[in-house]
Design an enzyme around this catalytic site. Sequence first.
Site, mmCIF file in Angstrom:
data_model
loop_
_atom_site.group_PDB
_atom_site.id
_atom_site.type_symbol
_atom_site.label_atom_id
_atom_site.label_comp_id
_atom_site.label_asym_id
_atom_site.label_seq_id
_atom_site.Cartn_x
_atom_site.Cartn_y
_atom_site.Cartn_z
ATOM 1 N N PRO A 128 1.827 4.820 -14.243
ATOM 2 C CA PRO A 128 0.660 4.591 -15.110
ATOM 3 C C PRO A 128 -0.403 3.714 -14.454
ATOM 4 C CG PRO A 128 2.574 3.384 -15.936
ATOM 5 C CD PRO A 128 3.051 4.204 -14.785
ATOM 6 N N ALA A 162 8.001 -0.967 -10.098
ATOM 7 C CA ALA A 162 8.152 -0.327 -8.782
ATOM 8 C C ALA A 162 9.625 0.045 -8.604
ATOM 9 C CB ALA A 162 7.707 -1.299 -7.692
ATOM 10 N N ASN A 163 9.872 1.168 -7.960
ATOM 11 C CA ASN A 163 11.225 1.692 -7.676
ATOM 12 C C ASN A 163 11.980 2.223 -8.897
ATOM 13 O OD1 ASN A 163 11.098 1.397 -4.919
ATOM 14 N ND2 ASN A 163 11.701 -0.756 -5.026
ATOM 15 N N ASP A 186 0.742 8.006 -2.567
ATOM 16 C CA ASP A 186 1.764 8.114 -1.520
ATOM 17 C C ASP A 186 2.950 7.180 -1.776
ATOM 18 O OD1 ASP A 186 0.426 10.063 -0.142
ATOM 19 O OD2 ASP A 186 -0.705 8.655 1.084
ATOM 20 N N GLY A 187 2.700 6.072 -2.443
ATOM 21 C CA GLY A 187 3.787 5.142 -2.754
ATOM 22 C C GLY A 187 4.801 5.792 -3.692
ATOM 23 N N ASP A 483 4.434 4.623 6.723
ATOM 24 C CA ASP A 483 3.863 5.291 5.541
ATOM 25 C C ASP A 483 3.325 4.285 4.529
ATOM 26 O OD1 ASP A 483 4.205 7.858 6.338
ATOM 27 O OD2 ASP A 483 5.710 8.410 4.860
ATOM 28 N N GLY A 484 2.634 3.257 5.041
ATOM 29 C CA GLY A 484 2.003 2.291 4.135
ATOM 30 C C GLY A 484 2.894 1.142 3.715
#
Length: 514
Positions: A128, A162-163, A186-187, A483-484
């Site tokens: 979100p 996160a995760n 991408d995250g 990858d960031g």
Amino acid sequence: MQEYGMEALMRVKGYEMLVVLRDNTLNWVTHKKSAWSKKGPSGTVPVNEIILAHLGDCKQRGKRISTPSTQFTVYHVSRRSAQRWIVQAVTFTAPDAQVANSWVQTLQEQIHPSGNTRPQRLLVFINPYGGRGKASKVFRKKISPLFQLAGIETEVIETTRANHARDFILEEDLQKYDGVVCVGGDGMFSELLHGLVTRTQRDSGICEKDENSVLTTCRLRIGIIPAGSTDCVCFATVGINDPVTSALHIIIGDTQPMDVCASYHAEQLKRFSVSLIGYGFFGDVLRESEKLRWMGPFRYDVSGFKMVLLNRAYRGTVEFLEADDCYSNPRDNTRCRTGCLVCSESSEKLREVMEAENHCCTSNKWKKVSGSFVAINVTGMSSACPKSQDGLSPTAHLADGTADLILVHECNMFRFLRHLKRHTSSKDQFALPYVEVHRIHAMRFIPDHKEKDVTEEDNIRRRKSIFSTLCSGAPQTSTWNCDGEILECAQISVRVHHQLIQLFARGIEGTCCS
Ligand SMILES: Nc1ncnc2c1ncn2[C@@H]1O[C@H](COP(=O)(O)OP(=O)(O)OP(=O)(O)O)[C@@H](O)[C@H]1O
């Protein structure tokens, strides 16, 4: 798939059209073309790009039709521009209800043949907060109605931390799903990647932490609905960051296998990644940008500018296992596009290479380059993005079991800028004397300077002030941008795992030669 041949005269928007279903293609053209007759709205659609066929016109979708209908409607993918897809609906009026009925039945049978690759049930994760909070709205307004149109059931989870998505994939029962979708950047994709790869290895009893393990390909495909501030994986695999286009690739069940790079440090698996693993310039840019999060995506430009000015170089030795260049090479001026032969024939070729080499980690085909580097980049795909349409390595392949290793040797700021600028032009960024590129299966980097164990205190000191790094002396080692995500180490080994995951995509449509 069973072949049907059907044709009938029907009306489309009042025009008499000859409608033909043959060779897995639906075709409608104006009947009896003459100089006087007006041309109707003709069209051609491959059956695998038809989303749905139902009796009645558009307004009657999903309703029970009590009286026999002579009309039927076909929803299909239409190309608005080179890569952008939209949905279009065409209503046909058949001579009688029986004909309409048999066309709908035949079309539906052809859209959903046995062994169909179209997903029926998807697990969807929405971040979100992704892309300044637009992800939920994008899904609700644009994507959910399309999945409903296609009859795809979804279980939707709005992440709360996160995760969240990664942990859900690691723990929950995934048997009932045909794919997982992320609505974010991408995250979020990276969370799905880590969750799926780890879960798949655990379920098949493979130790993913062992650098020599041959990892099992994930069964579930990943769909990416781009709604983040960085959507590079979507751009490099679909050719555009457009939520509707991505949803249509998911609906019609496109499949794009993809290589995954695994990074290891001190015999520990650190991360999986599909695009950039960068040391030096891109590692430093990411570290700097973390201090400027409040700026949003603009932070990358600011920290990039700063790191160009600082013009740092880092000493070390790069060792790499080069791929056989008779199949492809980074300077061959081709592009990995839909149906790429290099990727599709790579399984057989890799098997031969690996058998001949015994094993990649013990092979004697390793090469070595020592020196001082402004940037060491490993990219598993072109890493194209809207700012750099051709990416870091324009000819890199999505699924051939290789990555491209780009070494930018120590050079002055203007020379490095020249190399960077070529990422946004059609000029060859590798045609510079201080840049070299190799197509590889694996690599290792050993810094000249022993890296200190980075403590939390060090991190706090590094983050303390935007000017701290300008004032203090240059560090002797950099960190990796994977990858960031920052990898807090300089010594690293990277291995490419061939076609470890599958995306709901088909690669970028177009010709393979530039
Ligand atoms: N509910 C949540 N709260 C906080 N963080 C989350 C949440 N859901 C996902 N995340 C994390 O947010 C990070 C960024 O998400 P995402 O890639 O979707 O957005 P983005 O706008 O592209 O972000 P960025 O540019 O910062 O990478 C991901 O690494 C993901 O792990």
